[in-house]
Structures are given as C-alpha cells and as structure tokens.
Scaffold this motif. Structure first.
Motif, short mmCIF file in Angstrom:
data_model
loop_
_atom_site.label_atom_id
_atom_site.label_comp_id
_atom_site.label_asym_id
_atom_site.label_seq_id
_atom_site.Cartn_x
_atom_site.Cartn_y
_atom_site.Cartn_z
N ILE A 144 -43.89 13.32 -11.78
CA ILE A 144 -44.42 13.82 -10.21
C ILE A 144 -43.48 14.72 -9.88
O ILE A 144 -43.61 15.14 -8.62
CB ILE A 144 -44.40 12.66 -9.36
N ASP A 145 -42.22 14.96 -10.43
CA ASP A 145 -41.07 15.91 -9.65
C ASP A 145 -41.54 17.19 -9.34
O ASP A 145 -41.02 17.70 -8.45
CB ASP A 145 -39.97 15.76 -10.62
N ALA A 146 -42.63 17.87 -10.13
CA ALA A 146 -43.04 19.18 -9.72
C ALA A 146 -44.47 19.14 -8.97
O ALA A 146 -45.17 20.02 -8.65
CB ALA A 146 -43.37 20.10 -11.13
N ALA A 147 -44.95 17.94 -8.45
CA ALA A 147 -45.93 17.95 -7.77
C ALA A 147 -46.27 18.34 -6.48
O ALA A 147 -47.08 19.34 -6.19
CB ALA A 147 -46.68 16.42 -7.83
N PRO A 148 -45.13 18.40 -5.79
CA PRO A 148 -45.11 18.90 -4.42
C PRO A 148 -45.21 20.45 -4.48
O PRO A 148 -45.83 21.25 -3.61
CB PRO A 148 -44.00 18.16 -3.67
N ALA A 149 -44.23 20.95 -5.58
CA ALA A 149 -44.22 22.39 -5.41
C ALA A 149 -45.26 22.94 -5.94
O ALA A 149 -45.81 24.12 -5.51
CB ALA A 149 -42.91 22.81 -6.52
N LEU A 150 -46.08 22.38 -6.82
CA LEU A 150 -47.23 22.96 -7.31
C LEU A 150 -48.42 22.84 -6.17
O LEU A 150 -49.33 23.46 -5.96
CB LEU A 150 -47.80 22.16 -8.74
N ALA A 151 -48.50 21.64 -5.52
CA ALA A 151 -49.54 21.57 -4.53
C ALA A 151 -49.36 22.46 -3.37
O ALA A 151 -50.11 23.25 -2.87
CB ALA A 151 -49.34 20.00 -3.83
N ASP A 152 -48.01 22.91 -3.00
CA ASP A 152 -47.79 23.87 -1.99
C ASP A 152 -48.11 25.41 -2.79
O ASP A 152 -48.62 26.22 -1.88
CB ASP A 152 -45.99 24.01 -1.94
N ARG A 153 -47.88 25.56 -3.84
CA ARG A 153 -48.43 26.81 -4.60
C ARG A 153 -49.86 27.05 -4.73
O ARG A 153 -50.50 28.16 -4.54
CB ARG A 153 -47.56 26.83 -5.82
N THR A 154 -50.63 25.99 -4.78
CA THR A 154 -52.17 25.89 -4.97
C THR A 154 -53.10 25.41 -3.85
O THR A 154 -53.92 25.70 -3.83
CB THR A 154 -52.54 25.08 -6.32
N GLY A 155 -52.51 24.45 -2.93
CA GLY A 155 -53.11 23.98 -2.09
C GLY A 155 -53.85 22.78 -2.45
O GLY A 155 -54.82 22.31 -1.84
N ALA A 156 -53.75 22.29 -3.73
CA ALA A 156 -54.40 21.13 -4.30
C ALA A 156 -53.79 19.73 -3.99
O ALA A 156 -52.44 19.81 -3.65
CB ALA A 156 -54.37 21.23 -5.80
N PRO A 157 -54.64 18.86 -3.57
CA PRO A 157 -54.12 17.51 -3.19
C PRO A 157 -53.40 16.74 -4.45
O PRO A 157 -53.83 17.00 -5.53
CB PRO A 157 -55.47 16.85 -2.78
N ILE A 158 -52.49 15.94 -4.06
CA ILE A 158 -51.73 15.00 -4.93
C ILE A 158 -52.42 13.70 -4.68
O ILE A 158 -52.46 13.10 -3.43
CB ILE A 158 -50.13 15.08 -4.62
N LEU A 159 -52.92 13.10 -5.80
CA LEU A 159 -53.53 11.75 -5.48
C LEU A 159 -52.60 11.00 -6.49
O LEU A 159 -52.33 11.22 -7.68
CB LEU A 159 -55.06 12.09 -6.23
N LEU A 160 -52.62 9.67 -6.09
CA LEU A 160 -51.66 8.52 -6.75
C LEU A 160 -52.30 7.43 -6.18
O LEU A 160 -52.82 7.22 -4.96
CB LEU A 160 -50.19 8.74 -6.02
#
Length: 210
Positions: free
Chosen positions: A71-87
């Motif tokens: 999950i370490d890159a999830a927030p940065a990828l979400a910020d870049r793409t606007g995609a939601p993180i699901l857990l």
C-alpha cells in the motif's frame, strides 16, 4: 470482456513490521482494457504504475491487505489519478501504521463485485495473513488475485502480528481451493500458480505448520 488483459508490473522496496525490515519485490496487477483498469496492490512506485496504465482511466486501487509493501504507493497513485483506494475494514489498524493521516476511500466487503472492462471481480475475504486480507476472483478470466494469502508452494506467512495460521488454512481450503482447478493464481510476490497445482498439498502445509 473483449480486450481485457492481466498485466504484471514488478516493483521493489521494503516490507516493515514488528521492528524488522526486509527487501522485497512485489507484483502489481493491472486488469483492464484499452480504456479503463484497476490496480491491485499499489506497491512502492506510483510513477511506474501510472506509466504502465498509460492513458487509461483508473477505476480503483484495490488493496489485498494493508502490509506496507502493498500500500505504500497507493496515496500517491490516488492523488495522481483520482482513483479511490479500497481496503477491507479489518485491516485499518495495519493501514494506519503506514498512512496515519490518509484513510482509504472505501471499504471492501466479502461478495462485493468490482467491474472493469465488462469483467467482474468478486471480493473474497480470506483472513489469516492479515485480518482484512482479500482475494479477487475473475471467473471470466479464469483468474484469482491472491495477494499474500496463497503462493506457488503454500500459504502466506503467519508468523507476525495480526496473522494466524489456522485462519489462513481455513481461508485457503474454504474460499480458494474450491475454485475451478484451471484458475490461474496471480500472487502478491513471485510466480503465478493454479488452484489445481496447490490443492493436493493442503494437508502437507497443515502437517508442517507452513
């Protein structure tokens, strides 16, 4: 369903838990067609994952569990793409160890169905490696994305905090080995396998407390 592919990107970083740190290579799975995709486990390198997506719309960043290397890159990828993180909600305590100031955007639940490119991915709650560990089953692709629940050669590790060996065995027996034998198992680390290749060895794992 036409044109939906499964792509693997291998990223490298560290896994840290219970005071230990280990170098690891992680499988990042990208499932989608020419227009849209989901990412399963945004590990280590948001830029590399975004590059692999190309111009596709990212529908979701799905976390199979919340160990930091997944999950370490999830927030940065979400910020870049606007995609939601699901857990899955049961893994929030682990998530907060890595991202104390950024919550996931939505919760995964057993039986939930995510759709990308016309293909359905069903969430299977498979605790043991972590309390909120999940796998994703895509029958149309004859594919299972197993995170760290099942590998080529045995179950995921259960020797650290938040894990339990009898629980992971139950998850694998009841939720995964009941799938069709020709289901390809796309794992969180290392090589792929199949349900048929792993099913005969369940009792061996139990006997040696794998």
């Amino acid at each position: 369903m036409a044109g939906v592919t499964v792509e693997r990107l291998v990223t490298s970083g560290t896994f840290a838990l219970d005071g230990g740190v280990w170098d690891v290579d992680n499988n990042v799975w990208i499932v989608g067609d020419a227009e849209e995709a989901v990412v399963i486990d945004a590990a280590h390198d948001a830029e590399a994952i975004a590059d692999a997506l190309g111009g596709r719309t990212l529908r979701a960043i799905v976390c199979t569990h919340a160990h930091n290397d997944h999950i370490d890159a999830a927030p940065a990828l979400a910020d870049r793409t606007g995609a939601p993180i699901l857990l899955h909600g049961a893994d929030l305590p682990l998530w907060k160890q890595t991202h104390p100031d950024r919550a996931p955007d939505g919760e995964l639940a057993d039986g939930q169905v995510l759709t990308v490119g016309g293909v359905e991915l069903t969430v299977l709650h498979t605790p043991g490696h972590a309390p909120g560990a999940v796998c994703l089953h895509a029958p149309a692709l004859r594919a299972l994305f197993s995170g760290d629940t099942l590998f080529a050669g045995g179950p995921g590790a259960t020797g650290r905090s938040y894990s339990d060996f009898p629980t992971i065995v139950d998850s694998i027996r009841d939720r995964l080995l009941t799938l069709p034998g020709d289901t390809t198992v796309h794992t969180g680390h290392g090589d792929t396998t199949t349900v048929a290749a792993e099913a005969p060895h369940l009792q061996e794992w139990i006997d040696r407390g794998f």
